[in-house]
Enzyme design. Structure first.
Site, short mmCIF file in Angstrom:
data_model
loop_
_atom_site.label_atom_id
_atom_site.label_comp_id
_atom_site.label_asym_id
_atom_site.label_seq_id
_atom_site.Cartn_x
_atom_site.Cartn_y
_atom_site.Cartn_z
N GLY A 40 0.86 -1.19 0.00
CA GLY A 40 0.00 0.00 0.00
C GLY A 40 0.90 1.23 0.00
O GLY A 40 0.58 2.26 0.59
N TYR A 157 -5.54 -8.21 5.35
CA TYR A 157 -4.42 -8.62 6.21
C TYR A 157 -4.11 -10.11 6.16
O TYR A 157 -2.96 -10.52 5.98
CB TYR A 157 -4.71 -8.27 7.68
CG TYR A 157 -4.57 -6.80 8.03
CD1 TYR A 157 -4.01 -5.90 7.13
CD2 TYR A 157 -5.01 -6.34 9.27
CE1 TYR A 157 -3.90 -4.57 7.45
CE2 TYR A 157 -4.89 -5.00 9.61
CZ TYR A 157 -4.35 -4.12 8.69
OH TYR A 157 -4.23 -2.80 9.02
N HIS A 212 -1.03 4.85 16.57
CA HIS A 212 -0.04 5.94 16.42
C HIS A 212 -0.04 6.87 17.62
O HIS A 212 0.92 7.61 17.83
CB HIS A 212 -0.22 6.67 15.09
CG HIS A 212 -1.33 7.66 15.05
ND1 HIS A 212 -2.62 7.33 14.79
CD2 HIS A 212 -1.34 9.01 15.25
CE1 HIS A 212 -3.38 8.40 14.82
NE2 HIS A 212 -2.62 9.45 15.10
N GLU A 251 -11.86 17.24 16.55
CA GLU A 251 -11.36 17.46 15.20
C GLU A 251 -12.30 18.39 14.44
O GLU A 251 -13.51 18.39 14.69
CB GLU A 251 -11.27 16.14 14.46
CG GLU A 251 -10.29 15.18 15.13
CD GLU A 251 -10.07 13.95 14.29
OE1 GLU A 251 -9.12 13.96 13.50
OE2 GLU A 251 -10.85 13.01 14.40
N HIS A 275 -7.10 4.83 20.47
CA HIS A 275 -6.24 5.92 20.93
C HIS A 275 -6.59 6.37 22.35
O HIS A 275 -5.74 6.44 23.23
CB HIS A 275 -6.36 7.15 20.01
CG HIS A 275 -6.12 6.85 18.56
ND1 HIS A 275 -5.28 5.88 18.14
CD2 HIS A 275 -6.62 7.43 17.44
CE1 HIS A 275 -5.26 5.85 16.81
NE2 HIS A 275 -6.09 6.79 16.36
C1 BG6 Z 1 -6.96 8.10 13.17
C2 BG6 Z 1 -8.42 8.12 12.83
O1 BG6 Z 1 -6.62 6.87 13.76
O2 BG6 Z 1 -6.70 9.14 14.10
C3 BG6 Z 1 -8.80 9.46 12.24
O3 BG6 Z 1 -8.73 7.08 11.89
C4 BG6 Z 1 -8.39 10.58 13.18
O4 BG6 Z 1 -10.20 9.53 12.01
C5 BG6 Z 1 -6.93 10.43 13.59
O5 BG6 Z 1 -8.57 11.79 12.49
C6 BG6 Z 1 -6.54 11.43 14.66
O6 BG6 Z 1 -5.17 11.38 14.85
P1 BG6 Z 1 -4.34 12.71 15.16
O7 BG6 Z 1 -2.94 12.22 15.27
O8 BG6 Z 1 -4.58 13.64 14.02
O9 BG6 Z 1 -4.88 13.23 16.44
#
Ligand code: BG6
Length: 795
Positions: A40, A157, A212, A251, A275
């Site tokens: 990808g 996957y 992340h 966001e 997250h």
């Molecule tokens: C991603 C989501 O994992 O995290 C997104 O799929 C979201 O929808 C993003 O916008 C937010 O991450 P960050 O690092 O911009 O706060």
């Protein structure tokens, strides 16, 4: 000559010449070769973060002695995708610490080391595997490892993992690391299935599941901050000092362009299950004695997961930005009639059942199309100082620690500690204290009221995590156990919200206070819900308000009827009156309660509104019980415990669960559980006559656990008996008709449209307890009252 070696040596010689490191160059040749494959490789994530991250890795590691080659894999043929890949690669930027000349050199090498490969069929993977091995053999280089980054939709996957396993495993002694991006399933069972499928091709230590957020600098410093400042935090990191914990990701963006993904997931699965949940566990877990001991960190995280109180739809307020539905219709080619219930906003309250945190709300909230982009976790402490005059003094202001992940008014990642708490210590030399500030406020306090810590160099989360993958640092990734524990926590909430209509919000600043929510005990409601209800009622004209609580007769007994909420209010009030009368007269109130879903609203009403209920003098008994351990969700006692008992102050001695489990077995006649319960009733309840018995009635006319066709008189004079249910679990323990009919008051609660047919039928049939056990309820000297809501009564 193979370009990898050529490039690495060229670069190393440059590095050596420039820095005069001869030793490093020698070491370099012995460390081996790393092949990186981004499957990808021309997709969005790769374009935005991954190539940049791998370039930083390369720049960072090139003089450490490893050589590299990079492959962008994709479904498109080489001639089409190669130019796209190189456009992306040309855009990568150097880490700040690199000089302009060196940056140009490193980047040039990086570009030479990269190539596009079509990766579609098994043959493509076979060819890649052969290519990698052949190159190593030709050049006589030792292989260090192969890193596959799967930046593809999750449904692919298992198939790709299988192709990698069959065709691309590295040579002996070298490592294989396969990186996976969320989503890892959409609920517990799909996550479990995916885990099993991947497990067939990859070992657990070969899988790197990325979240992340764990690569964000502030998030990765939560535990070190807690450790470094434990002398201050140990005393206050508990329910006595913390008012609440807020974990927030706001966001401004919408979901346009990724609706096909978003529509299946929604905000809870997209960012809260992963997250925000990870941040919650880092904030609340017991500090491991060794922060880099992956096993200990996981063990402590799992302890938090197992202490989280089960969530249902009451614990969440959900919304959807107004334009979302049209975006769904357009991107998924749906008709105008299509309605999506997918939430794009959620505010959720979580509680942790540990003595340290009992009663302390943890709020997780996130939404698209809000007024600003910001992510943070805030620990708001109770401020016990009562200020008389100098309200602007920092001592009168909120006491808080803010872990600011980025964006917002601050615009940089930081950990902020309000000055009325303590001066924090730095975690390491990679962090510094900020003393010069822009004039901004963060969560109600001017920046000058905080001590502010920030990383000396800002790093992108993906770049951090890519480095950790290369270093084999598993502690920054999500283990299978962690993942399943998280899904097992979130799945019940997702199920209970499946049919809930999200509140629509316009988006941006226009949202005003529409999404503000309030915490009512264990419940979360939009703060302005009452207003909306009133408006609807008014618009609806002669709707609900024209019906008051109505009294009448049903099956020749008294009946109270009302809309569900009013009915519950009335029943709770009647119970309180009965309790107060009984306590006044005899010092005790003996109440027998049933299971099932109808009484839940009553339990919650009693827990949240009846603070003057004489709980201390109340004995709670069970009308019936399923033959399962009391801790199981099926158990009537467990329901009663979760919705009522744990929220009221009553003596444990006055709570009387049915002894369905004795001698480590369930409901065995010779263990005499029924007799034991009966003997408790005889001893404690005056003349074995409960003050109040609350019953429900099933569609088949059963009440308590007395089912049609059972020999109701077989139990003779018994007060308690083992019975059989046609539904699972079949075995039950129940009060008998005799015990119920001896009560001073019996209330039968019937709610919901689904009970309308039953109510109609019962109104016509004569007493026939064998066929309709409920018709056997005829209190000998007490009073029977039917509580039937309008839905059940009127259909
Ligand atoms: C991603 C989501 O994992 O995290 C997104 O799929 C979201 O929808 C993003 O916008 C937010 O991450 P960050 O690092 O911009 O706060």
């Amino acid at each position: 000559m193979w370009k990898v070696v050529w490039a690495a040596l060229l670069l190393l010689s440059t590095v050596c010449v420039q820095r005069g490191y001869t030793k490093e160059a020698k070491g370099a040749q012995s460390l081996g070769h790393v092949s990186v494959v981004i499957v990808g490789g021309t997709g969005d994530l790769a374009k935005k973060y991954l190539w940049q991250g791998f370039f930083h890795l390369y720049a960072n590691q090139v003089s450490s002695g490893y050589s590299f080659s990079f492959y962008g894999g994709g479904l498109s043929p080489n001639d089409k995708a190669t130019p796209i890949l190189f456009e992306v690669l040309k855009g990568v930027v150097c880490p700040r610490e690199l000089s302009v000349e060196r940056c140009a050199l490193v980047k040039e090498q990086f570009l030479r080391l990269a190539e596009y490969r079509q990766l579609n069929t098994s043959e493509d993977y076979q060819a890649l595997g052969k290519h990698l091995t052949e190159q190593l053999r030709q050049e006589g280089i030792v292989e260090a490892g192969r890193l596959f980054y799967l930046s593809v939709p999750a449904f692919a996957y298992a198939d790709i993992a299988e192709k990698i396993n069959n065709n691309c495993r590295p040579t002996d002694g070298a490592w294989l690391r396969v990186v996976l991006e969320k989503p890892f399933g959409h609920d517990f069972s799909s996550a479990q299935l995916l885990s099993t499928q991947l497990g067939a091709s990859l070992k657990d230590n070969e899988m790197y599941r990325i979240d992340h957020y764990l690569g964000k600098q502030v998030v990765s410093k939560i535990l070190p901050f807690r450790r470094e400042n434990s002398k201050h935090l140990d005393l206050i990191w508990n329910k006595h000092h913390i008012e609440r914990v807020e974990i927030v990701l706001k966001e401004t963006l919408d979901a346009k362009g990724r609706i096909s993904f978003y529509e299946q997931y929604g905000v809870i699965r997209d960012v809260i299950q992963n997250h925000l949940t990870e941040v919650m566990t880092l904030l609340t877990m017991e500090l491991p004695s060794n922060l880099s001991n992956t096993k200990e960190v996981l063990k402590n995280k799992l302890k938090i997961f197992s202490a989280l109180q089960r969530l249902d739809s009451n614990c969440a307020a959900i919304g959807q930005y107004q334009a979302y539905n049209a975006e769904v219709q357009e991107e998924l080619s749906k008709t105008r009639e299509h309605f999506s219930l997918t939430p794009t906003f959620a505010g959720i309250m979580v509680h942790i059942d540990l003595a340290q945190y009992e009663g302390m709300p943890v709020i997780l909230t996130s939404g698209k199309m809000l007024d600003e982009r910001v992510g943070y976790a805030r620990i708001l402490f109770k401020n016990d100082i009562f200020c008389i005059q100098s309200h602007s003094s920092v001592h009168c202001k909120p006491k808080q620690i803010v872990f600011s992940f980025g964006h917002g008014t601050l615009q940089y990642p930081a950990i902020l500690v309000s000055k009325n708490l303590f001066k924090p210590d730095l975690m390491d030399t990679e962090w510094k204290e900020v003393t010069e500030h822009k004039d901004v406020s963060v969560l109600g306090l001017p920046i000058s009221d905080y001590y502010v810590l920030t990383p000396t160099v800002e790093r992108e989360a993906y770049a951090e995590l890519i480095l950790h993958i290369f270093q084999g640092r598993k502690d920054s990734f999500i283990s299978a156990e962690n993942l399943l524990a998280s899904w097992s926590f979130w799945t019940p909430l997702l199920q209970s919200l499946a049919d809930t209509f999200p509140r629509l919000y316009p988006g941006g600043a226009d949202n005003g206070n529409m999404l503000d929510f309030k915490l009512l005990g264990r419940k979360v409601n939009f703060a302005n819900e009452a207003l909306v209800m009133v408006t609807q009622d008014h618009i609806g004209g002669s709707g609900r308000e024209s019906f008051q609580v109505m009294q009448g007769k049903y099956r020749s007994a008294d009946m109270v009827s009302a809309w569900p909420e009013e009915l519950i209010v009335r029943l709770a009030a009647d119970l309180q009156v009965a309790a107060e009368n009984a306590v006044r007269e005899g010092g005790r109130f003996h109440l027998a309660l049933s299971g099932g879903s109808s009484p839940l609203a009553l339990f919650q009403r009693l827990a949240r509104h009846h603070y003057s209920f004489p709980w201390r003098d109340t004995h709670v008994w069970m009308v019936d019980e399923q033959c399962v351990p009391l801790t199981e969700l099926d158990s009537n006692f467990r329901t009663l415990h979760d919705h009522l008992l744990q929220h009221v102050k009553m003596s444990y001695f006055n709570i009387h669960p049915m002894p369905v489990q004795m001698n480590q077995r369930l409901c065995v006649e010779e263990d005499s559980g029924a007799l034991l319960y009966e003997s408790d009733i005889t001893q404690l309840v005056n003349a074995s006559s409960f003050h109040f018995v609350l019953l429900g009635v099933g569609d088949d006319g059963h009440t308590a656990s007395l089912f049609p066709g059972s020999k109701l008189d077989a139990s003779g004079n018994s007060l308690v008996a083992f019975t059989e249910s046609p539904a699972k679990p079949h075995q039950r323990m129940s009060l008998t008709l005799k015990a119920i009919n001896q009560a001073q008051k019996v209330g039968v609660l019937v709610m919901g449209k689904s009970k309308h047919e039953l109510v109609t039928q019962l109104s016509r049939v004569k007493d026939n307890p064998k066929h309709w056990p409920i018709t056997g309820i005829r209190p000998t000297s007490g009073r029977l009252v039917w509580y039937i809501d309008y839905d059940a009564l009127l259909g």
